[in-house]
Design a protein around this motif. Sequence first.
Motif, PDB file in Angstrom:
ATOM      1  N   GLY A  67       0.898  -1.299  -0.116  1.00  8.81           N
ATOM      2  CA  GLY A  67       0.036  -0.115   0.067  1.00  8.81           C
ATOM      3  C   GLY A  67       0.824   1.224   0.057  1.00  8.81           C
ATOM      4  N   PRO A  68       0.243   2.369  -0.059  1.00  7.45           N
ATOM      5  CA  PRO A  68       0.819   3.554  -0.129  1.00  7.45           C
ATOM      6  C   PRO A  68       1.951   3.761   1.017  1.00  7.45           C
ATOM      7  N   ASP A  69       1.754   3.369   2.109  1.00  4.05           N
ATOM      8  CA  ASP A  69       2.641   3.528   3.499  1.00  4.05           C
ATOM      9  C   ASP A  69       3.680   2.862   3.054  1.00  4.05           C
ATOM     10  N   THR A  70       3.719   1.666   2.352  1.00  2.00           N
ATOM     11  CA  THR A  70       5.033   0.906   2.259  1.00  2.00           C
ATOM     12  C   THR A  70       5.840   1.461   1.104  1.00  2.00           C
ATOM     13  N   VAL A  71       5.211   2.037   0.194  1.00  2.00           N
ATOM     14  CA  VAL A  71       5.895   2.943  -1.009  1.00  2.00           C
ATOM     15  C   VAL A  71       6.759   4.072  -0.203  1.00  2.00           C
ATOM     16  N   ARG A  72       6.120   4.791   0.482  1.00  2.00           N
ATOM     17  CA  ARG A  72       6.625   5.995   1.322  1.00  2.00           C
ATOM     18  C   ARG A  72       8.067   5.363   2.019  1.00  2.00           C
TER      19      ARG A  72
END
Length: 287
Positions: A67-72
Motif C-alpha cells: 500500500g501507499p505507506d509501504t511505498v513511502r
Amino acid sequence: MRIAFLGTGRMGTELALRLIEHGGHDLTVWNRTPDKTKRLVDAGAASAGSPEEAIEGADVVVTCLFGPDTVREVVTNTDLLPEGTIWADVTTVSPEDARELAAYAERRGVKYVHAPVVGTLAPAKAGKLGVYVGGTDAAARETVGEVVAAYADPDRLKLLDSAPEAATAKLLANLALATTAQGVAEAIRLGGSEGFSAERVLDLLKGTSLGWMADFKRDFTLGRDTSEAQFSADAIAKDARLMIHTANDPLPATAAALESLLRAQRAGLGDHDFSAILQEEAERQAN
C-alpha cells in the motif's frame, strides 16, 4: 530491459515471472522477506539484499508493494531513486497518494508512472490482466506500457494521461469487485431466509448481474479452502478504505463490503481469499 522489481508477494511474483519468461527482461528482485524471491531466482532473476542494491543499473524500477505507506517507507522516505529513473508503481494507491508520489518524483527528477493491475492470480499467470498506465511523461509512459505488456491483456491495457487517473480507474475496478461480492453474500442471506441452500442461490443467480461473481467464487463459497488466496481479504479491505477516503460522499455499498471483510479479518482470515465472506454466509445459512 534491466528491471529492478521491489515487492514479490503473491501478485508481484506472478508479474515478475511474466517479465522474465514472456518479456525476456533481466530482473533483479528484492523483498523484505528474502524467501519470497525464491521462485524468481529459480526462474533466472538475481536477488538483492536491499532496495539500493536492486536498483543499481536498472532501466526501470517497478514497485509492487502492499500500500501507499509501504511505498513511502521503501522509496520516498529514503530518497531511493536517482534522478532520471523511470519508476513504475504497481501498488494500489489512492488518487491523492498518486498526486503526492508524482509531485515527489517531479521534484527529484524521477519519471513516475502509476501502473496498477486489475485481476487476480489466474489472469496474471495467463498474461490477461487489465493494466492502467498513467503518467505525464509520454516517453516514460510508453516504456512502462512496453514492460507491462508481458502480463497485460492487450485489449485491457490502457494508457492514461496522469497517475491519479490510473489510481482512480483501479479503485473503480476494485469497488465493482468488492460490492459484487457483497451482493452475492446478501443474496445467499436472502435465499437462506426462505430455506434456499447457498448452492441453489448461486444457480439461480446465473444470468443476473451477480452471476459472474457467483460463478467465479462458487468453489470457495461451497467449501474450497480459502487459504488458497487469489486476492486476499486484507488486500481488498485496504483498497476499500482507499475508496471510502477518496470519495466526497458516502459509499454505502462499499462500506457494507468493508464490514464483511473486517469480520473475516477478525476471524483470522485476512490472508485468505476475499471469498471467505461468501463462505461464511453460506455456512451461517446452512446452520
